[in-house]
Enzyme design. Structure first.
Site, PDB file in Angstrom:
ATOM      1  N   HIS A 201       1.144  -1.066   0.058  1.00 36.82           N
ATOM      2  CA  HIS A 201      -0.199  -0.115   0.007  1.00 36.82           C
ATOM      3  C   HIS A 201       0.599   0.967  -0.053  1.00 36.82           C
ATOM      4  O   HIS A 201       0.921   2.101  -0.665  1.00 36.82           O
ATOM      5  CB  HIS A 201      -0.460  -0.099   0.798  1.00 36.82           C
ATOM      6  CG  HIS A 201      -1.746   1.313   1.130  1.00 36.82           C
ATOM      7  ND1 HIS A 201      -3.048   1.205   1.330  1.00 36.82           N
ATOM      8  CD2 HIS A 201      -1.450   2.581   1.294  1.00 36.82           C
ATOM      9  CE1 HIS A 201      -3.525   2.799   1.540  1.00 36.82           C
ATOM     10  NE2 HIS A 201      -2.631   3.242   1.639  1.00 36.82           N
ATOM     11  N   GLU A 202       1.613   1.197   0.825  1.00 37.25           N
ATOM     12  CA  GLU A 202       2.832   1.978   0.905  1.00 37.25           C
ATOM     13  C   GLU A 202       2.955   3.073  -0.169  1.00 37.25           C
ATOM     14  O   GLU A 202       3.608   3.708  -0.738  1.00 37.25           O
ATOM     15  CB  GLU A 202       3.682   2.635   1.991  1.00 37.25           C
ATOM     16  CG  GLU A 202       2.262   2.587   3.899  1.00 37.25           C
ATOM     17  CD  GLU A 202       1.376   3.767   3.822  1.00 37.25           C
ATOM     18  OE1 GLU A 202       1.707   4.915   2.261  1.00 37.25           O
ATOM     19  OE2 GLU A 202       0.142   3.569   4.437  1.00 37.25           O
TER      20      GLU A 202
ATOM     21  N   HIS B 146       1.352   4.394  -2.453  1.00 30.90           N
ATOM     22  CA  HIS B 146       0.789   5.727  -3.267  1.00 30.90           C
ATOM     23  C   HIS B 146       2.068   6.163  -3.726  1.00 30.90           C
ATOM     24  O   HIS B 146       2.286   7.116  -4.066  1.00 30.90           O
ATOM     25  CB  HIS B 146       1.177   6.263  -1.843  1.00 30.90           C
ATOM     26  CG  HIS B 146      -0.486   6.094  -0.592  1.00 30.90           C
ATOM     27  ND1 HIS B 146      -1.251   6.066  -1.497  1.00 30.90           N
ATOM     28  CD2 HIS B 146      -0.685   5.558   0.926  1.00 30.90           C
ATOM     29  CE1 HIS B 146      -2.317   6.210  -0.109  1.00 30.90           C
ATOM     30  NE2 HIS B 146      -1.887   5.946   0.749  1.00 30.90           N
TER      31      HIS B 146
ATOM     32  N   GLU C 113      -6.499   6.683  -0.835  1.00 26.92           N
ATOM     33  CA  GLU C 113      -6.522   5.379  -0.580  1.00 26.92           C
ATOM     34  C   GLU C 113      -7.071   4.151  -0.557  1.00 26.92           C
ATOM     35  O   GLU C 113      -6.547   3.105  -0.423  1.00 26.92           O
ATOM     36  CB  GLU C 113      -7.265   6.073   1.065  1.00 26.92           C
ATOM     37  CG  GLU C 113      -6.374   7.305   2.120  1.00 26.92           C
ATOM     38  CD  GLU C 113      -5.152   6.466   2.571  1.00 26.92           C
ATOM     39  OE1 GLU C 113      -3.898   5.309   2.653  1.00 26.92           O
ATOM     40  OE2 GLU C 113      -4.240   7.168   2.266  1.00 26.92           O
TER      41      GLU C 113
END
Length: 693
Positions: free
Chosen positions: A442-443, A447, A499
């Site tokens: 995810h990070e 992103h 997100e």
């Protein structure tokens, strides 16, 4: 209305760093100490950003505990009172950081009043606080602590009856913020994160800037006098918001500078000090550029007005500060993921024109949190949020190890809701590890991926004459014009939309066996279980998200949960196989269990995730606000069949975990002592008493 009573018997975890702090050098310990002091000096800023009563409540609760020396009446209502105090401190305010819903004490007003009397406080006396919003404790109790209705229950625009202390007064509206965003912040190139807005009357606004100084000479780019907007309104800038606190923050940063590890850290701290002293938003951006260049420090820090989730228009940031110790062993694992990141990004389902020309490997570290000043602590962070810094300089990813470890503990008294008995063994064993993998993807790859097709000062960052093909198979026609950003275009849905995109990337790549090997899962059995636990916990999170949706207003109260709901809905209603995810009623409809077909994850599951990801990413990359907003709002709309499950979800709600943070104390001989506390409401309160200055 969401159940407004403070959580009862919430699990409490100590964010322990006792195994890591002694490994630091004395210089590193001193740096960590002063950065922690700077962080906690911003506590009152967070309180003020939540609600007008939060700072007074904070002072009152700590005063009571100090006066009673922690000796409360041996009565049943005492537990309910302490439940409230613990939840208030864990959230730094009387609204949940995760959900933005107000909570009130479970104890009676009479009992609360008696506690005040025991602490030698009179109901008709002013609260023991410098905040001047309430004239008496009686008023604080009646109008602040216990008062609640369908509007006051949630954060939102004051003009609509909701609550937000990002605005001073009760007049600011969505239309006002849209106007200010375009004709003030956009026009003058001023970053709005460290501001608050006051609507003085129908035709006059004051933009309050957080700064130590109430300066005469304004920072560059700020207009030095009152000016007019297109609708005839006048606007002026006022400096000195949170002046006292930011003066303390700056003084501790100055002390920390003496123990910085290198010149990059020292220059970074200079920029932070300038930012907090003068209010210059661009000084903070310069600090973040230097922070990105400070690679893999033993003590990782970040401070400022960072995340914009809680401000209704999505542009003003909450004060936040992190101080953490690098976990060298776990970081090595992430370093391997970083080195392979480009390979994994090429697997994402879009044309290379929608991706950065060159992926700049970020610093990706696993940290053990010593201090996190803010309303809530995430499991991972990807910052800075400035788009141009991310594109031209880079970004950092951090995974917060002791948050992940605490979150994976579960609760012996509360088995996970909606997980079928036959799935619990796998879920309990692999949920924590699967969540760590999910957070990592995810990070870093979520992103960290993607490109905004933009007009630049030198032309365009894509082939304007031959633009890439969009979702309809035709060349795209929309892009970010000069000065436009992701946040300014997608506004209030930008946070949740992004997100969601990052979460969907995690779901898309968690099935990659090579990636799972990097995290140490070598056997097919372990990999299958990590994948299954990941999809299962996402389906459960999406179901639990119904709590954070308000049926009266139709609004979502939490960006991440809106995202997870939309992913669950994608599994449920947009999969090529309708049996991929189902909810099976049990106990005559008094409960349900999640049925996720494990054999379909890498076929039907991947297919619906791929389609969702392509839409989210290309809408974002091309600044297609009209279609992107419609698409995401539809995907996260709560349909009648799911509305029916909301009451059941709320009835099975488990209390959210609360974290106790350590304190550092400077001894007379110049050493730094680490103090940790009991995992209890009393331990949490004591930690605040001993750090409050």
């Amino acid at each position: 209305m969401i159940n407004s009573v403070a959580d009862h018997d919430a699990p409490v975890s100590m964010l322990s760093v006792r195994d890591y702090f002694p490994q630091l050098t004395k210089k590193e310990q001193l740096y960590a100490h002063y950065m922690s002091k700077a962080s906690h000096a911003g506590t009152r800023i967070v309180l003020r950003q939540v609600s007008k009563e939060s700072e007074s409540i904070y002072d009152t609760l700590l005063y009571i505990h100090s006066q009673l020396n922690g000796n409360y009446p041996d009565e049943p209502e005492t537990k309910l009172y302490l439940d409230y105090v613990a939840q208030f401190l864990a959230n730094l305010g009387n609204y949940k950081s995760f959900g933005d819903a107000k909570f009130i004490p479970g104890c009676s007003k009479e009992f609360f009043s008696r506690i005040l009397t025991n602490a030698s406080l009179q109901l008709d006396s002013p609260p023991p606080s410098n905040a001047q919003n309430f004239s008496t404790l009686r008023q604080l109790i009646n109008e602040g602590i216990y008062f609640i209705n369908d509007k006051v229950a949630f954060l939102g625009y004051p003009s609509e009856g909701f609550v937000s202390s990002y605005y001073l007064g009760d007049k600011v509206s969505a239309q006002d913020m849209a106007l200010l965003k375009q004709e003030v912040f956009g026009k003058f190139g001023i970053l709005p994160e460290n501001t608050r807005i006051e609507k003085l009357n129908d035709k006059e606004f004051a933009v309050w800037v957080a700064s130590k100084e109430q300066i005469n000479k304004l920072p560059q780019t700020y207009p030095d006098s009152k000016f007019s907007l297109s609708n005839g309104s006048a606007v002026c800038f006022k400096f000195g918001d949170h002046s006292r606190e930011l003066g303390i923050v700056a003084s501790y940063l100055q002390k920390a500078k003496e123990y910085a590890a290198n010149d990059t850290q020292r220059h970074m701290l200079d920029k932070y000090i300038d930012h907090f002293t003068s209010g210059s938003s661009h000084a903070h951006k310069e600090a973040q550029k230097l922070w990105v260049k400070d690679i893999s420090p033993a003590i990782e820090t970040n401070i400022g007005f960072i995340e914009t989730y809680r401000e209704p228009s999505g542009i003003i940031g909450e004060f936040e500060s992190l101080v953490a110790i690098q976990n060298v062993e776990r970081t090595a694992k992430f370093s391997t993921l970083v080195s392979c990141a480009q390979d994994f990004i090429t697997l994402l389902p879009w044309d290379s024109a929608f991706e950065k020309n060159e992926f700049h490997p970020p610093d990706f570290t696993s940290l053990e949190v010593l201090t996190f000043a803010g309303s809530g602590i995430p499991a991972g962070i990807n910052i800075p949020n400035y788009d141009d810094v991310r594109l031209n300089v880079g970004f950092k990813n951090v995974s917060l190890g002791n948050i992940l470890s605490a979150s994976a503990k579960g609760s012996s008294s509360h088995p996970p809701s909606f997980i079928a008995p036959e799935d619990r063994a796998v879920y309990n064993k692999y949920q924590g590890d699967s969540f760590e993998v999910q957070v990592g993807i995810h990070e870093l790859l979520g992103h960290g991926s993607g490109k905004l097709l933009s007009e630049t000062e030198n032309g365009f960052n894509f082939d304007r004459e031959n633009p890439p093909l969009g979702l309809n198979g035709k060349p795209v026609t929309t892009y970010y014009k000069l000065g436009e950003t992701w946040g300014s275009k997608f506004s209030s849905i930008a946070g949740s939309f992004e997100e969601c995109r990052a979460e969907v990337i995690a779901m898309y790549l968690i099935t990659n066996r090579k990636l799972l090997e990097i995290f140490g899962f070598k056997t097919k059995e372990d990999q299958d279980n990590i994948i299954y636990a990941g999809y299962l916990q996402m389906a459960r999170a999406g179901l639990l998200a119904l709590e954070y949706w308000d049926p009266d207003s139709g609004k979502w109260g939490q960006a991440h949960m809106q995202a997870r709901f939309s992913i669950m809905k994608t599994f449920l209603q947009h999969s090529p196989n309708s049996s991929f995810l189902t909810f099976e009623p049990i106990e005559n409809g008094k409960d349900l269990v999640i049925r996720l077909d494990k054999s379909l994850i890498e076929t039907a599951g991947q297919e619906c995730i791929k389609d969702y990801l392509q839409h989210l990413h290309i809408y974002k990359s091309t600044a297609d606000v009209e279609n992107g907003s419609r698409y995401y709002n539809d995907r996260s709309q709560v349909t009648p069949d799911l509305i029916k499950l909301r009451d059941l979800v709320i009835s099975k709600r488990l209390p959210r975990r609360q974290f106790v943070q350590a304190n550092t104390v400077l001894t007379p001989d110049g050493e730094v002592e680490l103090k940790e506390y009991d995992e209890s409401p009393l331990g949490l309160i004591r930690s605040f008493i001993e750090r409050e200055t």
